[in-house]
Design a protein around this motif. Structure first.
Motif, PDB file in Angstrom:
ATOM      1  N   VAL A 130       0.814  -1.217   0.000  1.00  0.00           N
ATOM      2  CA  VAL A 130       0.000   0.000   0.000  1.00  0.00           C
ATOM      3  C   VAL A 130       0.850   1.270   0.000  1.00  0.00           C
ATOM      4  O   VAL A 130       0.543   2.224  -0.704  1.00  0.00           O
ATOM      5  CB  VAL A 130      -1.027   0.056   1.159  1.00  0.00           C
ATOM      6  N   ARG A 131       1.958   1.247   0.753  1.00  0.00           N
ATOM      7  CA  ARG A 131       2.761   2.473   0.885  1.00  0.00           C
ATOM      8  C   ARG A 131       3.354   2.914  -0.440  1.00  0.00           C
ATOM      9  O   ARG A 131       3.288   4.085  -0.791  1.00  0.00           O
ATOM     10  CB  ARG A 131       3.891   2.257   1.905  1.00  0.00           C
ATOM     11  N   SER A 132       3.948   1.982  -1.197  1.00  0.00           N
ATOM     12  CA  SER A 132       4.654   2.394  -2.407  1.00  0.00           C
ATOM     13  C   SER A 132       3.686   2.834  -3.494  1.00  0.00           C
ATOM     14  O   SER A 132       4.077   3.478  -4.458  1.00  0.00           O
ATOM     15  CB  SER A 132       5.546   1.266  -2.911  1.00  0.00           C
ATOM     16  N   LYS A 133       2.420   2.485  -3.340  1.00  0.00           N
ATOM     17  CA  LYS A 133       1.419   2.923  -4.321  1.00  0.00           C
ATOM     18  C   LYS A 133       0.712   4.195  -3.844  1.00  0.00           C
ATOM     19  O   LYS A 133      -0.222   4.671  -4.472  1.00  0.00           O
ATOM     20  CB  LYS A 133       0.351   1.837  -4.509  1.00  0.00           C
ATOM     21  N   GLY A 134       1.117   4.653  -2.660  1.00  0.00           N
ATOM     22  CA  GLY A 134       0.478   5.847  -2.121  1.00  0.00           C
ATOM     23  C   GLY A 134      -0.997   5.627  -1.769  1.00  0.00           C
ATOM     24  O   GLY A 134      -1.780   6.585  -1.730  1.00  0.00           O
ATOM     25  N   LEU A 135      -1.379   4.379  -1.539  1.00  0.00           N
ATOM     26  CA  LEU A 135      -2.782   4.128  -1.189  1.00  0.00           C
ATOM     27  C   LEU A 135      -3.049   4.646   0.220  1.00  0.00           C
ATOM     28  O   LEU A 135      -2.240   4.439   1.109  1.00  0.00           O
ATOM     29  CB  LEU A 135      -3.082   2.624  -1.248  1.00  0.00           C
ATOM     30  N   PRO A 136      -4.182   5.307   0.409  1.00  0.00           N
ATOM     31  CA  PRO A 136      -4.464   5.796   1.751  1.00  0.00           C
ATOM     32  C   PRO A 136      -4.773   4.634   2.693  1.00  0.00           C
ATOM     33  O   PRO A 136      -5.522   3.728   2.323  1.00  0.00           O
ATOM     34  CB  PRO A 136      -5.702   6.682   1.551  1.00  0.00           C
ATOM     35  N   MET A 137      -4.168   4.645   3.851  1.00  0.00           N
ATOM     36  CA  MET A 137      -4.482   3.601   4.829  1.00  0.00           C
ATOM     37  C   MET A 137      -4.196   4.117   6.229  1.00  0.00           C
ATOM     38  O   MET A 137      -3.172   4.762   6.453  1.00  0.00           O
ATOM     39  CB  MET A 137      -3.622   2.356   4.548  1.00  0.00           C
ATOM     40  N   ASP A 138      -5.101   3.867   7.153  1.00  0.00           N
ATOM     41  CA  ASP A 138      -4.871   4.319   8.532  1.00  0.00           C
ATOM     42  C   ASP A 138      -3.973   3.313   9.268  1.00  0.00           C
ATOM     43  O   ASP A 138      -3.673   2.234   8.765  1.00  0.00           O
ATOM     44  CB  ASP A 138      -6.196   4.527   9.260  1.00  0.00           C
ATOM     45  N   ALA A 139      -3.580   3.725  10.472  1.00  0.00           N
ATOM     46  CA  ALA A 139      -2.634   2.909  11.250  1.00  0.00           C
ATOM     47  C   ALA A 139      -3.222   1.538  11.569  1.00  0.00           C
ATOM     48  O   ALA A 139      -2.513   0.526  11.595  1.00  0.00           O
ATOM     49  CB  ALA A 139      -2.273   3.647  12.539  1.00  0.00           C
ATOM     50  N   ARG A 140      -4.518   1.493  11.770  1.00  0.00           N
ATOM     51  CA  ARG A 140      -5.170   0.214  12.073  1.00  0.00           C
ATOM     52  C   ARG A 140      -5.019  -0.753  10.886  1.00  0.00           C
ATOM     53  O   ARG A 140      -4.667  -1.916  11.047  1.00  0.00           O
ATOM     54  CB  ARG A 140      -6.650   0.463  12.374  1.00  0.00           C
ATOM     55  N   GLY A 141      -5.266  -0.229   9.685  1.00  0.00           N
ATOM     56  CA  GLY A 141      -5.145  -1.056   8.486  1.00  0.00           C
ATOM     57  C   GLY A 141      -3.712  -1.511   8.247  1.00  0.00           C
ATOM     58  O   GLY A 141      -3.460  -2.658   7.867  1.00  0.00           O
ATOM     59  N   GLY A 165      -0.470  -8.414  18.687  1.00  0.00           N
ATOM     60  CA  GLY A 165      -1.394  -8.750  19.756  1.00  0.00           C
ATOM     61  C   GLY A 165      -2.779  -8.291  19.355  1.00  0.00           C
ATOM     62  O   GLY A 165      -3.049  -8.007  18.187  1.00  0.00           O
ATOM     63  N   VAL A 166      -3.663  -8.227  20.346  1.00  0.00           N
ATOM     64  CA  VAL A 166      -5.040  -7.841  20.069  1.00  0.00           C
ATOM     65  C   VAL A 166      -5.542  -6.938  21.203  1.00  0.00           C
ATOM     66  O   VAL A 166      -5.154  -7.119  22.354  1.00  0.00           O
ATOM     67  CB  VAL A 166      -5.930  -9.104  19.917  1.00  0.00           C
ATOM     68  N   THR A 167      -6.350  -5.954  20.835  1.00  0.00           N
ATOM     69  CA  THR A 167      -6.902  -5.081  21.868  1.00  0.00           C
ATOM     70  C   THR A 167      -8.140  -5.750  22.478  1.00  0.00           C
ATOM     71  O   THR A 167      -8.647  -6.740  21.952  1.00  0.00           O
ATOM     72  CB  THR A 167      -7.349  -3.722  21.288  1.00  0.00           C
ATOM     73  N   ASP A 168      -8.627  -5.169  23.553  1.00  0.00           N
ATOM     74  CA  ASP A 168      -9.835  -5.721  24.179  1.00  0.00           C
ATOM     75  C   ASP A 168     -11.023  -5.649  23.223  1.00  0.00           C
ATOM     76  O   ASP A 168     -11.983  -6.408  23.356  1.00  0.00           O
ATOM     77  CB  ASP A 168     -10.150  -4.967  25.479  1.00  0.00           C
ATOM     78  N   ASP A 169     -10.941  -4.731  22.228  1.00  0.00           N
ATOM     79  CA  ASP A 169     -12.019  -4.637  21.230  1.00  0.00           C
ATOM     80  C   ASP A 169     -11.803  -5.551  20.027  1.00  0.00           C
ATOM     81  O   ASP A 169     -12.525  -5.452  19.028  1.00  0.00           O
ATOM     82  CB  ASP A 169     -12.120  -3.195  20.697  1.00  0.00           C
ATOM     83  N   GLY A 170     -10.772  -6.366  20.076  1.00  0.00           N
ATOM     84  CA  GLY A 170     -10.551  -7.317  18.984  1.00  0.00           C
ATOM     85  C   GLY A 170      -9.770  -6.763  17.810  1.00  0.00           C
ATOM     86  O   GLY A 170      -9.688  -7.403  16.760  1.00  0.00           O
ATOM     87  N   GLU A 171      -9.176  -5.582  17.973  1.00  0.00           N
ATOM     88  CA  GLU A 171      -8.364  -5.031  16.880  1.00  0.00           C
ATOM     89  C   GLU A 171      -6.959  -5.630  16.926  1.00  0.00           C
ATOM     90  O   GLU A 171      -6.355  -5.748  17.996  1.00  0.00           O
ATOM     91  CB  GLU A 171      -8.237  -3.507  17.016  1.00  0.00           C
TER      92      GLU A 171
END
Ligand code: ASP
Ligand code: MG
Length: 401
Positions: free
Chosen positions: A59-70, A143-149
């Motif tokens: 995603v980065r080298s294509k400049g695709l927008p993505m948030d930290a979670r993704g 790892g995983v957060t309490d919300d399953g992320e």
């Protein structure tokens, strides 16, 4: 149960030959009566298709927008692939192995995507797997957060997974398998005859790692120290005992040398020397506002001196200029540090550092010291001379460390 955590880094699972060697390390632990818990990094390094950076590049080298979670979800896949593959190798050799993601292994983190911290580990499933005689193969770095992320633990985070599991499971030892023999007294690229350190304290390794030695992640060492679990850093490929990290080591004046290249030294001058306080606050605020980390900070009556990574120098300079501060930037600096748990009780260590660098013709721009570390800021072009001079001065080639 005699639990041992065995962590394999990217190059130790990077190709078929390495994976077979890694597999044999696990089998040999099993044969010695241990219950291994395996932790793996993503396979190989960029441009290898399953390396962390290669995945992020999708995603980065294509400049695709993505948030930290993704991005974390994407990055976590490398270790997931790796744990399934390594479990496959063990199964093929006749051992029951169970691949587990970080979440399935019970690793709970906060929601700081990209640099999450482990909040706790529910060991129930791992203990079940072990109790049934199977080998858990855990995906590192996640790892995983309490919300399953799904979260990742920061670059190099598989070491952290390993020591955190070691502490939670009260393992006898955590073994970090890598492509070098262990922790060396000095960078072998500069001093080819650098020697392996056979035993070292946690604090020293942490200081060496924080100051540029790349062999093990400082956060991982910190966790092991807090939990009192010994760590062994060793090669997957060479027959060597590697480096044993524990608190039970005789204190040496200097144990090792580390260095960090690519620093810029910045001097931000107060507009009115008669009024330094307000300027100090404004300078440091301006830098913190743009979110850049400073090091080697020295507050003097007329200026503040500090370092940032070379790549951030421009941004800092602009931020300071726009607040009305003159600044001088010196690019291509380096920090050379000597670390030793025994230096505290010994007078004259600083004198020897300064004298050795003077003899080698290395100009010191600034120094900083803590209980067990002395660091000098120098010109990057002088790193090899400086490291060699300190190596000779403190006899780091001598046998018997
Ligand atoms: N694969 C992750 C990284 O490249 C974690 C690790 O290897 O420890 O940072
Ligand atoms: Mg690593």
């Amino acid at each position: 149960m005699r639990i041992i955590v065995q962590k394999f880094g990217g190059t130790s699972v990077g190709d078929e030959e390495a994976r077979l060697k890694a597999r044999d390390r696990v089998i040999s632990a099993k044969k010695q009566g241990f219950d291994p818990v395996v932790v793996v990094s993503a396979m190989g390094r960029r441009p290898g298709p399953y390396a962390t950076d290669s995945l992020l590049d999708l995603v980065r080298s294509k400049g695709l927008p993505m948030d930290a979670r993704g991005l974390d979800l994407l990055a976590s896949c490398g270790e997931v692939i790796s744990c399934v593959v390594m479990a496959g190798y063990l199964k093929a050799a006749g051992y029951e192995a169970v691949p587990l993601t970080g979440a399935q292994a019970g690793i709970r983190t906060d929601a700081q995507f990209g640099d999450a911290s482990i909040q706790g580990i529910n060991t129930a499933r791992l203990l079940d797997v072990l109790a049934s005689g199977q080998i858990p193969v855990v995906a590192g770095f996640q790892g995983v957060t309490d919300d399953g992320e799904i979260t990742t633990l920061g670059r190099g985070g598989s070491d952290t997974t390993a020591t955190a599991l070691g502490v939670a499971l009260r393992a006898e030892c955590v073994e970090i398998y890598t492509d070098v023999e262990g922790v060396m007294t000095v960078d072998p690229k500069i001093v080819p005859e650098a020697r392996l350190i056979s035993a070292i304290t946690y604090f020293e390794v942490e200081e060496l790692a924080n100051n540029g030695a790349k062999v093990v992640h400082p956060r991982a060492v910190h966790i092991a120290q807090q939990g009192g679990i010994p760590v062994r850093v060793r090669s997957t490929f060479a027959e060597s005992e590697g480096t044993f990290i524990t608190d039970d080591v005789a204190r040496r004046v200097i144990t090792g040398i580390a260095h960090v290249d690519g620093l810029a030294r910045i001097e931000a001058v107060y507009p009115n020397p008669a009024e330094p306080s307000r300027a100090r606050v404004a300078i440091l605020k301006a830098i913190s506002t743009i979110g850049i980390n400073v090091d080697f900070i020295n507050v003097t009556p007329r200026a503040i001196l500090f370092t940032v990574k070379d790549e951030f120098a421009k941004a800092v300079e602009e931020a300071l200029r726009s607040e009305g501060f003159a600044c001088h930037v010196m690019a291509e600096c380096a920090k050379v540090s000597v670390v030793g748990a025994g230096m505290q009780e010994v007078p004259g260590v600083m004198a020897r550092v300064v004298e050795a660098l003077h003899r080698a013709g290395v100009h010191i721009m600034q120094t900083v010291d803590s209980e067990i570390t002395i660091s000098c800021l120098i010109d990057q072009a002088s790193v090899a001379q400086a490291v060699r001079a300190l190596y000779d001065e403190f006899d780091l080639g001598a046998p018997g460390m």
